[in-house]
Every structure is written in structure tokens, then in C-alpha cells.
Design a protein around this motif. Structure first.
Motif, PDB file in Angstrom:
ATOM      1  N   PHE A 433      -6.653  -9.776   4.529  1.00 42.99           N
ATOM      2  CA  PHE A 433      -6.399 -10.038   3.115  1.00 42.99           C
ATOM      3  C   PHE A 433      -7.324  -9.143   2.293  1.00 42.99           C
ATOM      4  O   PHE A 433      -8.469  -8.907   2.674  1.00 42.99           O
ATOM      5  CB  PHE A 433      -6.663 -11.507   2.784  1.00 42.99           C
ATOM      6  CG  PHE A 433      -5.644 -12.452   3.336  1.00 42.99           C
ATOM      7  CD1 PHE A 433      -4.408 -12.594   2.731  1.00 42.99           C
ATOM      8  CD2 PHE A 433      -5.913 -13.183   4.479  1.00 42.99           C
ATOM      9  CE1 PHE A 433      -3.463 -13.466   3.241  1.00 42.99           C
ATOM     10  CE2 PHE A 433      -4.977 -14.057   4.999  1.00 42.99           C
ATOM     11  CZ  PHE A 433      -3.752 -14.203   4.380  1.00 42.99           C
ATOM     12  N   PRO A 434      -6.831  -8.651   1.160  1.00 41.63           N
ATOM     13  CA  PRO A 434      -5.483  -8.855   0.648  1.00 41.63           C
ATOM     14  C   PRO A 434      -4.477  -7.919   1.313  1.00 41.63           C
ATOM     15  O   PRO A 434      -4.846  -6.888   1.863  1.00 41.63           O
ATOM     16  CB  PRO A 434      -5.626  -8.505  -0.832  1.00 41.63           C
ATOM     17  CG  PRO A 434      -6.696  -7.461  -0.832  1.00 41.63           C
ATOM     18  CD  PRO A 434      -7.657  -7.858   0.243  1.00 41.63           C
ATOM     19  N   ASP A 435      -3.212  -8.291   1.247  1.00 42.45           N
ATOM     20  CA  ASP A 435      -2.146  -7.462   1.774  1.00 42.45           C
ATOM     21  C   ASP A 435      -1.914  -6.289   0.822  1.00 42.45           C
ATOM     22  O   ASP A 435      -1.782  -6.462  -0.389  1.00 42.45           O
ATOM     23  CB  ASP A 435      -0.871  -8.301   1.900  1.00 42.45           C
ATOM     24  CG  ASP A 435       0.314  -7.473   2.353  1.00 42.45           C
ATOM     25  OD1 ASP A 435       0.437  -7.264   3.568  1.00 42.45           O
ATOM     26  OD2 ASP A 435       1.106  -7.037   1.494  1.00 42.45           O
ATOM     27  N   GLY A 436      -1.858  -5.079   1.387  1.00 44.04           N
ATOM     28  CA  GLY A 436      -1.746  -3.890   0.551  1.00 44.04           C
ATOM     29  C   GLY A 436      -0.466  -3.830  -0.256  1.00 44.04           C
ATOM     30  O   GLY A 436      -0.463  -3.372  -1.405  1.00 44.04           O
ATOM     31  N   TRP A 437       0.641  -4.286   0.318  1.00 44.25           N
ATOM     32  CA  TRP A 437       1.917  -4.260  -0.398  1.00 44.25           C
ATOM     33  C   TRP A 437       1.851  -5.189  -1.606  1.00 44.25           C
ATOM     34  O   TRP A 437       2.254  -4.828  -2.715  1.00 44.25           O
ATOM     35  CB  TRP A 437       3.031  -4.672   0.557  1.00 44.25           C
ATOM     36  CG  TRP A 437       4.422  -4.492   0.019  1.00 44.25           C
ATOM     37  CD1 TRP A 437       5.176  -3.361   0.059  1.00 44.25           C
ATOM     38  CD2 TRP A 437       5.216  -5.482  -0.636  1.00 44.25           C
ATOM     39  NE1 TRP A 437       6.396  -3.582  -0.528  1.00 44.25           N
ATOM     40  CE2 TRP A 437       6.450  -4.883  -0.975  1.00 44.25           C
ATOM     41  CE3 TRP A 437       5.004  -6.819  -0.974  1.00 44.25           C
ATOM     42  CZ2 TRP A 437       7.456  -5.575  -1.629  1.00 44.25           C
ATOM     43  CZ3 TRP A 437       6.007  -7.507  -1.635  1.00 44.25           C
ATOM     44  CH2 TRP A 437       7.223  -6.883  -1.952  1.00 44.25           C
ATOM     45  N   VAL A 438       1.329  -6.389  -1.398  1.00 41.36           N
ATOM     46  CA  VAL A 438       1.215  -7.354  -2.496  1.00 41.36           C
ATOM     47  C   VAL A 438       0.244  -6.847  -3.559  1.00 41.36           C
ATOM     48  O   VAL A 438       0.494  -6.969  -4.765  1.00 41.36           O
ATOM     49  CB  VAL A 438       0.770  -8.729  -1.962  1.00 41.36           C
ATOM     50  CG1 VAL A 438       0.509  -9.700  -3.111  1.00 41.36           C
ATOM     51  CG2 VAL A 438       1.814  -9.297  -1.014  1.00 41.36           C
ATOM     52  N   ALA A 439      -0.885  -6.272  -3.120  1.00 45.15           N
ATOM     53  CA  ALA A 439      -1.875  -5.770  -4.072  1.00 45.15           C
ATOM     54  C   ALA A 439      -1.278  -4.679  -4.955  1.00 45.15           C
ATOM     55  O   ALA A 439      -1.495  -4.657  -6.172  1.00 45.15           O
ATOM     56  CB  ALA A 439      -3.099  -5.246  -3.328  1.00 45.15           C
ATOM     57  N   ASN A 440      -0.508  -3.765  -4.362  1.00 40.46           N
ATOM     58  CA  ASN A 440       0.121  -2.710  -5.152  1.00 40.46           C
ATOM     59  C   ASN A 440       1.141  -3.270  -6.132  1.00 40.46           C
ATOM     60  O   ASN A 440       1.228  -2.807  -7.278  1.00 40.46           O
ATOM     61  CB  ASN A 440       0.783  -1.692  -4.216  1.00 40.46           C
ATOM     62  CG  ASN A 440      -0.149  -0.589  -3.779  1.00 40.46           C
ATOM     63  OD1 ASN A 440      -0.284   0.430  -4.449  1.00 40.46           O
ATOM     64  ND2 ASN A 440      -0.826  -0.798  -2.653  1.00 40.46           N
ATOM     65  N   GLN A 441       1.925  -4.250  -5.706  1.00 41.59           N
ATOM     66  CA  GLN A 441       2.889  -4.876  -6.618  1.00 41.59           C
ATOM     67  C   GLN A 441       2.173  -5.551  -7.782  1.00 41.59           C
ATOM     68  O   GLN A 441       2.608  -5.465  -8.942  1.00 41.59           O
ATOM     69  CB  GLN A 441       3.740  -5.908  -5.862  1.00 41.59           C
ATOM     70  CG  GLN A 441       4.733  -5.319  -4.873  1.00 41.59           C
ATOM     71  CD  GLN A 441       6.023  -4.857  -5.557  1.00 41.59           C
ATOM     72  OE1 GLN A 441       6.028  -4.533  -6.732  1.00 41.59           O
ATOM     73  NE2 GLN A 441       7.110  -4.818  -4.800  1.00 41.59           N
ATOM     74  N   THR A 442       1.069  -6.232  -7.487  1.00 42.27           N
ATOM     75  CA  THR A 442       0.315  -6.941  -8.530  1.00 42.27           C
ATOM     76  C   THR A 442      -0.247  -5.965  -9.554  1.00 42.27           C
ATOM     77  O   THR A 442      -0.154  -6.192 -10.769  1.00 42.27           O
ATOM     78  CB  THR A 442      -0.831  -7.747  -7.891  1.00 42.27           C
ATOM     79  OG1 THR A 442      -0.300  -8.659  -6.934  1.00 42.27           O
ATOM     80  CG2 THR A 442      -1.613  -8.517  -8.949  1.00 42.27           C
ATOM     81  N   VAL A 443      -0.817  -4.865  -9.077  1.00 39.99           N
ATOM     82  CA  VAL A 443      -1.393  -3.875  -9.991  1.00 39.99           C
ATOM     83  C   VAL A 443      -0.310  -3.209 -10.836  1.00 39.99           C
ATOM     84  O   VAL A 443      -0.463  -3.039 -12.053  1.00 39.99           O
ATOM     85  CB  VAL A 443      -2.196  -2.827  -9.202  1.00 39.99           C
ATOM     86  CG1 VAL A 443      -2.605  -1.660 -10.099  1.00 39.99           C
ATOM     87  CG2 VAL A 443      -3.432  -3.467  -8.582  1.00 39.99           C
TER      88      VAL A 443
END
Length: 455
Positions: A433-443
Motif C-alpha cells: 500500500f498504496p496501490d499505484g493505480w489507485v494513487a494515480n487515479q486519486t491524484v
């Protein structure tokens, strides 16, 4: 029945106001108490960007030095070692003039001017030649060559950047250690294929902290709760994207920091002026270039990044913190990119402008007033593991004190949507954690609210 005053105040007057200095000091005292108590062989400290990792290391080192016992400090790069030597030497010169620091180096190393002339520092590649310093500092790679000495106390700085095999190589040199690092930033890396070790408890590519806690789950883990670098405008997005399970608070509140720009002229710089105005108002800006698949060294994107930095200087940007203002010079601006060829293209586009331009790996740990970032996924057809690495984006998006401007081609959200994570799942490997895909979507979701399109 007894009710403490803090609870009564909270009940009668609402939640007590968050005091960042008091919270940070409370956390630091708990860390030092566990470390110096000698009840544990290791103490881990997790830190968000700009939370004072180096300050904690210097303070802990000074406390051990005050007891008269020798201490070893481990850092990951020569630049980190030199920074610590510089800060520690100045701290000890004030409080412990007789204390000495030994900077253990590689053969042929030339110390930079900032530490070469410090009277309480000795630099040498031979441990014996250093004498008996109060504190000895070296990189993990150099410490691996020391075989005939042990220390009771050790501090490992940037421990999440340290590979577990590097820790194994030096673990017999000390009895107790303080491990300080940022779990949200870049993991250790290697130029060799490491898939053969994935999932094994002794996987050498795990961070030193991951293996330490995996084999010693009862060790205390502390967290520095305040980022003194990031402004209030960056607190929520960086915490949500990269520290979803712990979070942190900014040391500044709404409106306590600001970016003031001079009058803008019109013409071809209009989109750049608009994104700078947005960054000054909100702390964030996204300059979105037309969608296009490009080679990795996208000359148009590199030119746009350089133009943002150049325009920031032309508009005589001023950084405000509390009641103080200071001009933002080129040295207080940084440009970050994912690849060295992109860095080279941006430097060429900048000309002689003395702005720091580097990859995330080399910007890690550094701080600037304003940063300009070329998004790792800009112009790409796919979302590879390298470009989805959450630590890379975390480093690029968390170097600033005032504002961050991201330059990217349109279509990143679509690339993410069509390339969900498809990597293999390795048995017995801890979930990262954090998941890179989710982190990029969030940013990206956050940046789209601060977007300026280039037509």
C-alpha cells in the motif's frame, strides 16, 4: 468521577484546535523514549514528506552522544551522509564542543566544502584512521565492509530505501537501532531481475523495514504526524493518495502560505500564465497538452515544462509563509521527471536557467518552494509497473512548500482505465500500500479541478 480538563474542554467547546508543534513534539518524545530505553532491539519511525526525519535523526544522535556512548549512523547515499554530517556537526559544536564526527568514505572520496573544513569532523576511508569519534557516519554500502567493530547504538536513515540484504550485511555491527524513513516514497530498486525471490521471507528486494517487521512483529512503530514542508493545500490529496491508512497533518493552516505573482502579459504565454494563476490560488495546477501518443522524450512536453519554470521567474514570484515573504529564485524551483532522457531534454529547453532538474530518485528528500512535474504517464499508450509506481509520483508531487504544477498530455485517466493492474500475484508476498493505480487515479481526479488546457 473525574473528568480531565482536555475532555471537558472538548465536550463544552468542541474539538480542541490541532497544535502541530505539540503533536510533533509528543511523537518525538515517545520515539526517543522507546529508542533510549533499550527495551527493544529496533524502533521504526514512519514519516510523511517533510515531517522532519533528518531533524529527528540529528536529535536522537545528539541524545546518544550526550551519554558518552559511540553511535553509528547508516544512510543510503553519499549526499544523505554529507547532509547529516553537516547538520550534526553544527548541532554538536553548540552543545558538545568536544564531540567528534567520523565520516567513513570510499577510497578517493573528496569531501564537499560544506564539511571539509568543519573542525569537529574527520573524513577518511579507513575506520582506524578516524580514531574514536563520538559518531561515525557512512553509507550502507561502506558499512558492509566493516567487520571488526560493533556499536551498541545505531540509526538507519531513509530505511525504506534500504534493501533487506543491505541490512543483513551490517546487522551484526550494532545491538539496537532506530529505523527512520518514509513508507510512501520509492522502494529499493535493483538492475537485476528479482522475480525469483518474490514472496520469500528473505526476498532481498524488500525494504529493510519490511523484513524487519515481518520477522519482528512486536517492534514498536511510531509515526511523525506533521508535514512541515507541504502546505495545507497539499495535505488532503497527498495523504489520501499515498498514506491512506495513516494520513498526516500539515504544519500550516488555510491561508498561512501563499504564492504571489507579478502582472502577466498576454500573447502565447496565456495558458502558462493561467496555470500559474491557478497554482497560486489553489496550490495545484495541471497544464494539459493535446492528447497524443509520443516517444518517451516528448520535446513539446519538455518545452512546456521549461516554459512554466521560466515564466514563474519572469513574473517575479514571491513565496509567503506566515508574515514573511521572499522572492522565489531559480534555485528554489525544481523540475521532476521519470526518466533521465526526459531530464536531459528539459535541461536543454531551459538553457542556462539554474533550476534543479532531476528524476524522482534524485529529488527524494529535497525541498523547494515550487515544483514543476512532467507526469510519468504523459503521452503513453500503456501504464507499466514502472510508471505506476506510487512512490515515484509521491516524490514528484511532494517536494513543494507553496505550489506544484503538473504538465501532462490529455488522456491519462483513459490510459489508467484501459490498463488496470494485471501483474502476477505472488504467494506469501505482503500486499503493498498504496496501490499505484489507485494513487494515480486519486491524484488525476484532484488535478482535473485545476486544469488549464492548451489548445
Amino acid at each position: 468521577m473525574t473528568v480531565d480538563t482536555a475532555s471537558r474542554h472538548s465536550t463544552m467547546s468542541g474539538p480542541a484546535r490541532f497544535d502541530p508543534a505539540a503533536e510533533a513534539e509528543r511523537a518525538t518524545q515517545a520515539i526517543l523514549a522507546d529508542f533510549t530505553s533499550a527495551h527493544y532491539r529496533g524502533v521504526v519511525v514512519d514519516s510523511p514528506p517533510g515531517a522532519g526525519k533528518s531533524t529527528l535523526v540529528v536529535r536522537a544522535a545528539a541524545e546518544i552522544a550526550a551519554t558518552g556512548e559511540p553511535l553509528m549512523i547508516v544512510a543510503q547515499t553519499n549526499e544523505q551522509v554529507d547532509d547529516l554530517v553537516d547538520r550534526l556537526a553544527r548541532r554538536l559544536a553548540q552543545n558538545m564542543p568536544s564531540a567528534r564526527i567520523g565520516r567513513l568514505s570510499r577510497a578517493g572520496y573528496t569531501a564537499p566544502d560544506r564539511i571539509a573544513n568543519l573542525p569537529n569532523v574527520t573524513v577518511d576511508s579507513d575506520l582506524t584512521a578516524l580514531g574514536e569519534p563520538t559518531i561515525t557516519i557512512a553509507t550502507a554500502a561502506k558499512w558492509a565492509h566493516v567487520k571488526d567493530r560493533t556499536w551498541r547504538w545505531a540509526i538507519v536513515d531513509e530505511a525504506y530505501q534500504m534493501r533487506s540484504d543491505s541490512l543483513l550485511a551490517i546487522a551484526s555491527r550494532f545491538e539496537r537501532a532506530l529505523f527512520v524513513g518514509d513508507p510512501g516514497q520509492l522502494d529499493p530498486f535493483s538492475t537485476v531481475d528479482s522475480d525469483r525471490w518474490r514472496g520469500l521471507t528473505w526476498d532481498p528486494m524488500q525494504s529493510a523495514v519490511a523484513v524487519l517487521l515481518r520477522n519482528n512483529p512486536d517492534l514498536p512503530v511510531h509515526r511523525l504526524p506533521v508535514s512541515w514542508r507541504l502546505p495545507h493545500t497539499a495535505e488532503r490529496i497527498i495523504a489520501d493518495a499515498f498514506y491512506p491508512h495513516t494520513g498526516f497533518r500539515s504544519g500550516t493552516g488555510p491561508g498561512e502560505r501563499g504564492l504571489r505573482l507579478g502582472t502577466a502579459s498576454g500573447g502565447s504565454t496565456a495558458p502558462i500564465d493561467a496555470v500559474l494563476n491557478e497554482a497560486a490560488a489553489s496550490g495545484w495546477g495541471l497544464l494539459e497538452l493535446p492528447a497524443r501518443y509520443t516517444v518517451r522524450t516528448d520535446s513539446e512536453a519538455a518545452a512546456a515544462v521549461a516554459a512554466v519554470a521560466r515564466r514563474l521567474i519572469e513574473r517575479r514570484a514571491v513565496a509567503r509563509s506566515a508574515d514573511q515573504e521572499q522572492p522565489i529564485t531559480p534555485q528554489r524551483i525544481a523540475i521532476g521527471a521519470a526518466h533521465r532522457d526526459q531530464v536531459a531534454a528539459i535541461r536543454t529547453a531551459l538553457g542556462n536557467l539554474p533550476v534543479a532538474v532531476d528524476t524522482a530518485n534524485r529529488l527524494q528528500g529535497r525541498e523547494y518552494d515550487v515544483t514543476v512535474v512532467l507526469h510519468p504517464l504523459s503521452g503513453r499508450r500503456d501504464a507499466s509497473a514502472f510508471h505506476l509506481e506510487s512512490g515515484r509520483l509521491c516524490v514528484l508531487a511532494s517536494r513543494h512548500r507553496q505550489a506544484c504544477v503538473v504538465v501532462a498530455r490529455a488522456g491519462i485517466r483513459e490510459v489508467l482505465d484501459t490498463h488496470p493492474p494485471t501483474g502476477p500475484v505472488h504467494l506469501s508476498e505482503p500486499v503493498k500500500f498504496p496501490d499505484g493505480w489507485v494513487a494515480n487515479q486519486t491524484v488525476m481526479a484532484h488535478l482535473e479541478a485545476h486544469r488549464v488546457r492548451v489548445r
